[in-house]
Design a protein around this motif. Sequence first.
Motif, PDB file in Angstrom:
ATOM      1  N   GLY A 155     -36.405 -24.806 -43.650  1.00 26.68           N
ATOM      2  CA  GLY A 155     -35.313 -23.914 -44.035  1.00 26.68           C
ATOM      3  C   GLY A 155     -35.888 -22.830 -44.932  1.00 26.68           C
ATOM      4  O   GLY A 155     -37.095 -22.808 -45.215  1.00 26.68           O
ATOM      5  N   ALA A 156     -35.005 -21.927 -45.405  1.00 30.04           N
ATOM      6  CA  ALA A 156     -35.462 -20.792 -46.219  1.00 30.04           C
ATOM      7  C   ALA A 156     -35.334 -21.061 -47.718  1.00 30.04           C
ATOM      8  O   ALA A 156     -36.220 -20.739 -48.496  1.00 30.04           O
ATOM      9  N   ARG A 213     -26.288 -19.174 -51.744  1.00 28.02           N
ATOM     10  CA  ARG A 213     -26.014 -20.510 -52.264  1.00 28.02           C
ATOM     11  C   ARG A 213     -24.714 -20.474 -53.075  1.00 28.02           C
ATOM     12  O   ARG A 213     -24.426 -19.495 -53.763  1.00 28.02           O
ATOM     13  N   HIS A 266     -21.425 -23.262 -43.976  1.00 24.23           N
ATOM     14  CA  HIS A 266     -22.889 -23.099 -44.070  1.00 24.23           C
ATOM     15  C   HIS A 266     -23.524 -23.005 -42.668  1.00 24.23           C
ATOM     16  O   HIS A 266     -24.388 -23.811 -42.309  1.00 24.23           O
TER      17      HIS A 266
HETATM   18  C1  GLV Z   1     -30.226 -22.651 -45.300  1.00 29.99           C
HETATM   19  O1  GLV Z   1     -29.350 -22.497 -46.079  1.00 29.99           O
HETATM   20  C2  GLV Z   1     -31.610 -22.392 -45.604  1.00 29.99           C
HETATM   21  O2  GLV Z   1     -31.912 -22.175 -46.786  1.00 29.99           O
HETATM   22  O3  GLV Z   1     -32.427 -22.396 -44.668  1.00 29.99           O
END
Ligand code: GLV
Length: 311
Positions: free
Chosen positions: A66-67, A223, A271
């Motif tokens: 994820g990011a 977030r 999300h």
């Molecule tokens: C999702 O929220 C991510 O951070 O990849």
Amino acid sequence: MRLLLWTPDAAEDAVWLEHLAALFPRARVRRWSPGDDAPADYALVWRPPADFRWDGRGLRAVFAPGAGVDALLPVVPAALPLVRLDDAGMAALMTRYVAHAVLRARLGCDLVAPSADWATQRAQYDVLGERDFAVGVLGLGALGAPVAGALAALGLETHGWSRTPKSVPGVTCHVGAAGLDALLARSHALVNLLPLTPLTENLLDARLFSKLPRGAHLVNAARGAHLVDADLLAALEDGRLAHATLDVLRTEPPAPDHPFLRHPRITVTPHVAARTPRAPALAQVAAKLSALASGASASALPGYVDRTRGY
Ligand code: GLV
Ligand code: NAP
């Protein structure tokens, strides 16, 4: 190479394991299970359980599929390099999500009374179409820069804000506290794509909202802890903000009686703005694993997490 995988989605993990085993036929790949303290060279981990053991198994690096690494940073030992995804197909998805929310705001879809008759609605849209309208994007990284560029390409006056100076075609880029104030003053729609760090937590608060043009729209796709929930409700109540589109909440999933869920001027999505697309994410992780196995330094990889910055 021994590769350990864990996300809470067992079915998705099974697919990743199959692909990784095919990409690295000589590797031993396994999904973590309770009590698994066996050696591993690399771990690919998202939302690990509390009893996941990091030390003592010889790990050389940890990958995040994820990011945002705000949930991993407090639990992955500081000595272990942490490498997150760098776009990996998420920027295109995020661009669609944000463009949809911003264009709804630009058109005024959430401001026109749906019960008004045809001619009244047309007159309202005419007025809304002539408003001064610009958009501000907080964060010009792997996601924010392409999102801001796409909004500018749609013909919208677009501003962006980052920690270090950036250049994005068509976008007026700002840095620092004065730069943030200049962006806020022009943001009829404000998009948050910052990482969650001690410096950005609770940034979307009453003080920040007071610097926006009256009746601005908020889009938070980063977030939930960036946003002070009570301040959003108050800003919607007093008209400082007209509408909020929130893909992320402070607690996910929210309690069924969360005040945002049935608020007439808040749109909540669960999300889903940019869920990790499997094929490009696998390709990126595989390329980085190969680079590490060939002796590259983790800190040279795109997506290497700098703990002093917190992202
Ligand atoms: C999702 O929220 C991510 O951070 O990849
Ligand atoms: P990124 O590449 O690390 O970019 C972060 C950007 O924020 C950079 O431009 C950075 O500035 C800027 N920034 C960080 N701290 C700052 C500060 N204190 N002041 C000003 N600017 C600051 O991150 P990304 O890949 O674009 O992802 C951003 C976030 O999106 C993630 O952390 C995650 O929380 C969220 N996300 C959400 C979803 C979803 O589905 N909703 C999916 C993926 C990601 P510099 O460029 O100067 O470093």
